[in-house]
Design a protein around this motif. Sequence first.
Motif, mmCIF file in Angstrom:
data_model
loop_
_atom_site.group_PDB
_atom_site.id
_atom_site.type_symbol
_atom_site.label_atom_id
_atom_site.label_comp_id
_atom_site.label_asym_id
_atom_site.label_seq_id
_atom_site.Cartn_x
_atom_site.Cartn_y
_atom_site.Cartn_z
ATOM 1 N N VAL A 17 0.841 -1.194 0.000
ATOM 2 C CA VAL A 17 0.000 0.000 0.000
ATOM 3 C C VAL A 17 0.878 1.247 0.000
ATOM 4 N N TYR A 18 0.445 2.248 -0.773
ATOM 5 C CA TYR A 18 1.126 3.539 -0.853
ATOM 6 C C TYR A 18 0.227 4.594 -0.204
ATOM 7 N N PHE A 19 0.755 5.279 0.803
ATOM 8 C CA PHE A 19 0.037 6.368 1.464
ATOM 9 C C PHE A 19 0.558 7.686 0.889
ATOM 10 N N LEU A 20 -0.310 8.428 0.216
ATOM 11 C CA LEU A 20 0.133 9.610 -0.508
ATOM 12 C C LEU A 20 -0.632 10.850 -0.060
ATOM 13 N N GLU A 21 0.107 11.897 0.225
ATOM 14 C CA GLU A 21 -0.462 13.172 0.660
ATOM 15 C C GLU A 21 -1.226 13.834 -0.486
ATOM 16 N N TYR A 22 -2.475 14.226 -0.170
ATOM 17 C CA TYR A 22 -3.312 14.867 -1.186
ATOM 18 C C TYR A 22 -4.286 15.853 -0.533
ATOM 19 N N ASP A 23 -3.833 16.603 0.442
ATOM 20 C CA ASP A 23 -4.777 17.428 1.200
ATOM 21 C C ASP A 23 -4.989 18.833 0.643
ATOM 22 N N ASP A 24 -4.145 19.279 -0.289
ATOM 23 C CA ASP A 24 -4.352 20.618 -0.837
ATOM 24 C C ASP A 24 -3.717 20.714 -2.223
ATOM 25 N N ALA A 25 -3.752 21.918 -2.782
ATOM 26 C CA ALA A 25 -3.288 22.119 -4.158
ATOM 27 C C ALA A 25 -1.804 21.838 -4.326
ATOM 28 N N ARG A 26 -1.026 21.859 -3.232
ATOM 29 C CA ARG A 26 0.414 21.585 -3.320
ATOM 30 C C ARG A 26 0.686 20.164 -3.811
ATOM 31 N N GLY A 80 -4.370 10.684 1.214
ATOM 32 C CA GLY A 80 -4.278 11.533 2.401
ATOM 33 C C GLY A 80 -4.987 12.856 2.161
ATOM 34 N N LEU A 81 -6.310 12.829 2.222
ATOM 35 C CA LEU A 81 -7.122 13.989 1.856
ATOM 36 C C LEU A 81 -7.434 14.910 3.030
ATOM 37 N N VAL A 82 -7.226 14.446 4.249
ATOM 38 C CA VAL A 82 -7.577 15.225 5.439
ATOM 39 C C VAL A 82 -6.297 15.786 6.046
ATOM 40 N N SER A 83 -6.250 17.100 6.194
ATOM 41 C CA SER A 83 -5.025 17.764 6.639
ATOM 42 C C SER A 83 -4.831 17.671 8.148
ATOM 43 N N THR A 84 -3.596 17.425 8.556
ATOM 44 C CA THR A 84 -3.240 17.496 9.978
ATOM 45 C C THR A 84 -2.564 18.824 10.311
ATOM 46 N N LYS A 85 -2.414 19.693 9.333
ATOM 47 C CA LYS A 85 -1.685 20.950 9.532
ATOM 48 C C LYS A 85 -2.567 22.098 9.989
ATOM 49 N N THR A 86 -3.868 21.978 9.778
ATOM 50 C CA THR A 86 -4.789 23.071 10.083
ATOM 51 C C THR A 86 -6.022 22.529 10.797
ATOM 52 N N PRO A 87 -6.597 23.301 11.712
ATOM 53 C CA PRO A 87 -7.795 22.833 12.406
ATOM 54 C C PRO A 87 -9.053 22.846 11.553
ATOM 55 N N ALA A 88 -9.013 23.522 10.408
ATOM 56 C CA ALA A 88 -10.199 23.565 9.546
ATOM 57 C C ALA A 88 -10.620 22.137 9.179
ATOM 58 N N ILE A 102 -2.870 22.329 16.028
ATOM 59 C CA ILE A 102 -4.275 21.976 16.171
ATOM 60 C C ILE A 102 -4.471 21.412 17.575
ATOM 61 N N THR A 103 -5.713 21.174 17.958
ATOM 62 C CA THR A 103 -6.013 20.661 19.293
ATOM 63 C C THR A 103 -6.317 19.159 19.246
ATOM 64 N N GLU A 104 -6.338 18.539 20.406
ATOM 65 C CA GLU A 104 -6.699 17.127 20.471
ATOM 66 C C GLU A 104 -8.136 16.913 20.026
ATOM 67 N N ALA A 105 -9.016 17.898 20.255
ATOM 68 C CA ALA A 105 -10.395 17.793 19.782
ATOM 69 C C ALA A 105 -10.438 17.827 18.251
ATOM 70 N N ASP A 106 -9.599 18.692 17.639
ATOM 71 C CA ASP A 106 -9.504 18.723 16.183
ATOM 72 C C ASP A 106 -9.030 17.375 15.645
ATOM 73 N N GLU A 107 -8.022 16.825 16.285
ATOM 74 C CA GLU A 107 -7.459 15.536 15.880
ATOM 75 C C GLU A 107 -8.538 14.456 15.876
ATOM 76 N N GLU A 108 -9.286 14.389 16.953
ATOM 77 C CA GLU A 108 -10.331 13.373 17.066
ATOM 78 C C GLU A 108 -11.411 13.573 16.006
ATOM 79 N N SER A 109 -11.782 14.833 15.748
ATOM 80 C CA SER A 109 -12.804 15.120 14.744
ATOM 81 C C SER A 109 -12.340 14.712 13.349
ATOM 82 N N LYS A 110 -11.075 14.939 13.058
ATOM 83 C CA LYS A 110 -10.553 14.596 11.738
ATOM 84 C C LYS A 110 -10.492 13.077 11.543
#
Length: 362
Positions: free
Chosen positions: A265-274, A293-301, A341-349
């Motif tokens: 399996v290949y895990f590939l980052e794909y969370d934004d335009a970069r 990898g569509l969900v970002s860990t860099k931002t709480p959004a 980000i917060t632990e609550a953000d982490e859990e939500s993501k």
Amino acid sequence: MYRAEVIGSMLRPSYLKEARAAFEQGGLSAHDFKRVEDRAVDQVIAMQEGTGVDVVTDGEMRRFLFMGPITETVEGIELVEHDSAMPWSTPEGDVEWTSPAAVTSKLRKVRSMVTEEYSYARARARLALKVTVPSPLVLYGFWSPRHSTAAYKDAFEMFADAAEVGRSEIQELVSLGCEYIQVDAPELATLVDPRVRDWAERLGFGAERMLTEGIDLINAMVEGISGVRLGIHLCRGNNAGMWMASGGYDYIARALFDRATAFDVYFLEYDDARSGSFEPLAAAPDDKQVVLGLVSTKTPALETAQELNARIDEAARVVDRDQLGLSTQCGFASIAAGNPITEADEESKLRLVADTAHAAWG
């Protein structure tokens, strides 16, 4: 095949950060510090299981860096004044970041980190348990022409020794019954950016060599191992919210898929335009899984399920939908300080990953 995946590191609870600081300052015994680590592992496994993901890790609670099974278990790395700044980026613009350490003598393994991690977490986890091991090439940030060349004439000699350390950790995991191992190789995806390629070239490990001899080293770490699910994770850098590279996978896709053949399996980052388009995934082998990898860990959004489903549908026009899975783009705390980000953000993501993946694939 798992559809709702995690990558590796989770945010360290504040009590663990405080305990580590006390331990390093001599104010906490090793016995008491390990009890705090145990508590943090218990907490983070329970959190992951509660979100509904298919796979859990120990959150890398026992590591200072995601590359701990190499950097925290060997002799040969010292804190030094580094001579080459690495190119990084923040939402505010480009920055230069200098590694505080370098390889100064031959690498020699003195202990196994994954033995402790897996043995403890195995007794706690009710879901599939994954352990991460760093690629030997991540030490490119620890290569210093001034400090390292006394031990290694060439950076690839250093990478080869690091690969032996990684291989020994993987073999130890297999002997303990571990059924899921992921090699973290962010350095490969950073090569999509010309800035990084120029930096690497100046230090003597050009992109072409990284994508041939380098990937072969990574592949050899897991080649011949059976009965274990093997993954390789790529991202463009994840350092307290910073990133190192921008650009699509076009530059590296063929080398990755043609040479990293021992992985399932290949895990590939794909969370934004970069991250560019999904088109390079057309080169992925039909018998492998690609986890997006569509969900970002860099931002709480928090992304929406609608956005993620649209992206999955888009990728499925390039790769068979049955080959796909969903994850965050990286871990939440590649270094102990963690992302902003917060632990609550982490859990939500993570819950979003689980809910979306299970709805998408059933």
